[in-house]
Design an enzyme around this catalytic site. Structure first.
Site, PDB file in Angstrom:
ATOM      1  N   ASP A  25      22.002  47.266  -8.777  1.00  0.00           N
ATOM      2  CA  ASP A  25      21.332  46.246  -8.097  1.00  0.00           C
ATOM      3  C   ASP A  25      21.867  46.611  -6.411  1.00  0.00           C
ATOM      4  O   ASP A  25      22.342  47.193  -6.359  1.00  0.00           O
ATOM      5  CB  ASP A  25      22.242  45.132  -8.214  1.00  0.00           C
ATOM      6  CG  ASP A  25      21.545  43.563  -7.939  1.00  0.00           C
ATOM      7  OD1 ASP A  25      20.439  43.666  -7.352  1.00  0.00           O
ATOM      8  OD2 ASP A  25      22.314  42.739  -7.425  1.00  0.00           O
ATOM      9  N   ASN A  73      11.621  40.358 -14.343  1.00  0.00           N
ATOM     10  CA  ASN A  73      11.373  41.232 -12.796  1.00  0.00           C
ATOM     11  C   ASN A  73       9.660  41.362 -12.899  1.00  0.00           C
ATOM     12  O   ASN A  73       9.197  42.172 -11.780  1.00  0.00           O
ATOM     13  CB  ASN A  73      11.498  42.917 -12.877  1.00  0.00           C
ATOM     14  CG  ASN A  73      13.559  42.989 -12.623  1.00  0.00           C
ATOM     15  OD1 ASN A  73      14.167  43.937 -13.168  1.00  0.00           O
ATOM     16  ND2 ASN A  73      14.145  41.859 -11.795  1.00  0.00           N
TER      17      ASN A  73
HETATM   18  C1  FPP Z   1      17.830  45.623  -8.775  1.00  0.00           C
HETATM   19  O1  FPP Z   1      17.612  45.355  -7.297  1.00  0.00           O
HETATM   20  C2  FPP Z   1      16.982  46.617  -9.224  1.00  0.00           C
HETATM   21  C3  FPP Z   1      15.379  46.796 -10.554  1.00  0.00           C
HETATM   22  C4  FPP Z   1      15.175  45.887 -10.410  1.00  0.00           C
HETATM   23  C5  FPP Z   1      15.366  47.844 -10.182  1.00  0.00           C
HETATM   24  C6  FPP Z   1      16.117  49.278 -11.077  1.00  0.00           C
HETATM   25  C7  FPP Z   1      15.795  50.073 -11.185  1.00  0.00           C
HETATM   26  C8  FPP Z   1      16.631  51.623 -10.966  1.00  0.00           C
HETATM   27  C9  FPP Z   1      17.211  52.225  -9.905  1.00  0.00           C
HETATM   28  C10 FPP Z   1      15.453  52.911 -11.081  1.00  0.00           C
HETATM   29  C11 FPP Z   1      15.951  53.760 -12.784  1.00  0.00           C
HETATM   30  C12 FPP Z   1      15.205  54.744 -12.463  1.00  0.00           C
HETATM   31  C13 FPP Z   1      14.818  54.705 -13.641  1.00  0.00           C
HETATM   32  C14 FPP Z   1      13.875  55.805 -14.554  1.00  0.00           C
HETATM   33  C15 FPP Z   1      16.038  54.077 -15.436  1.00  0.00           C
HETATM   34  P1  FPP Z   1      16.754  44.545  -6.224  1.00  0.00           P
HETATM   35  O2  FPP Z   1      15.802  45.375  -6.273  1.00  0.00           O
HETATM   36  O3  FPP Z   1      17.283  43.546  -6.967  1.00  0.00           O
HETATM   37  O4  FPP Z   1      17.606  44.878  -5.512  1.00  0.00           O
HETATM   38  P2  FPP Z   1      18.441  43.639  -4.546  1.00  0.00           P
HETATM   39  O5  FPP Z   1      18.480  42.149  -4.887  1.00  0.00           O
HETATM   40  O6  FPP Z   1      18.947  44.191  -3.770  1.00  0.00           O
HETATM   41  O7  FPP Z   1      16.885  42.722  -4.135  1.00  0.00           O
END
Ligand code: FPP
Length: 245
Positions: A25, A73
């Site tokens: 996250d 998501n």
């Molecule tokens: C949450 O952070 C993260 C995600 C929804 C995406 C996670 C994906 C990756 C790290 C890419 C991984 C790649 C592979 C191939 C497995 P957020 O966007 O909710 O962050 P925020 O809470 O700060 O908005």
């Protein structure tokens, strides 16, 4: 559980969690702080995913489950969802093939049917190519939601009852677990959530009944192998009683 001897410091011996879960996250906030699009945060997060996966495999973790995309998501803006799908394709083509050298077994947990054909093909190829390796099992949770997983398990158990494969009285926790995406795997010992949020966000609800949680005040793209060491140390300081005394 194995004894973890930190390579850089032979005096430190710790119990290594057999199964670690990570809620990756904070990508969005990381990007916002830098006046970058959210997709840049996901790209930086994907690099960290690669580093941490390698590290877990190197130190002897047996199972690693990362939360990459939840059933919720899809509600994000279209451009962010397509950037994430593009990133998944790129990683499935490159990084995951690299995991071959580390003998990592790649598995996807979640409902593949909502992804496009190209991505599903890559997911299936990665699973097929890696299934006979003998290293760490990497579960990538994609279009995963624990409530959805539990409903699917309830339906599968109901089918078994309907078709006479099991009596209602014989259904127990072990049987139910065998219908989850994580069938045959141990429950996570440790779940790490960077970014300072105290939420489980529909991740491994059944499997985390006795999991130790470590919340870290670091955004995922800033997460390092030292942070993972720190989480393992905190895990070692916990007194796990599994409901006993
Ligand atoms: C949450 O952070 C993260 C995600 C929804 C995406 C996670 C994906 C990756 C790290 C890419 C991984 C790649 C592979 C191939 C497995 P957020 O966007 O909710 O962050 P925020 O809470 O700060 O908005």
């Amino acid at each position: 559980m194995a004894i973890f001897k930190k390579k850089s410091d032979a005096d430190v011996s710790l119990v290594l969690p057999e199964h670690i879960g990570i809620i990756m996250d904070g990508n969005g906030r990381w990007a916002k702080k830098r006046f970058l699009p959210r997709s840049a945060g996901h790209r930086a997060g994907a690099k960290v995913f690669r580093t941490i996966t390698r590290y877990c495999s190197d130190i002897g973790v047996k199972y690693l489950t990362v939360y990459a995309f939840s059933t919720e998501n899809w509600r994000r803006p279209n451009d962010e969802v397509s950037a994430l799908m593009g990133l998944f394709k790129e990683y499935l083509e490159e990084a995951l093939r690299d995991f071959k050298d580390d003998s990592i077994v790649v598995r996807f947990i979640g409902d593949k049917s909502q992804f496009d054909d190209e991505l599903v093909k890559l997911m299936v190829e990665n699973e097929e190519e890696s299934k006979n390796r003998d290293g760490m099992v990497l579960n990538i949770a994609m279009n995963y939601g624990s409530r959805d997983e539990i409903i699917r398990a309830v339906k599968a158990v109901s089918e078994d009852v309907k078709d006479g494969r099991i009596d209602i009285g014989a259904i127990d926790e072990k049987y139910f677990s065998s219908k989850l995406y994580t069938a045959g795997q141990p429950d996570p010992d440790l779940i790490i959530r960077p970014s300072g949020e105290y939420r489980i966000s529909n991740f491994m609800l059944w499997q985390s009944a006795y999991t130790e949680f470590v919340i870290m005040n670091k955004l995922w793209p800033d997460f390092t192998t030292e942070d993972l060491d720190e989480a393992i140390k905190l895990f070692n300081s916990r007194n796990r009683r599994f409901g006993g005394v």
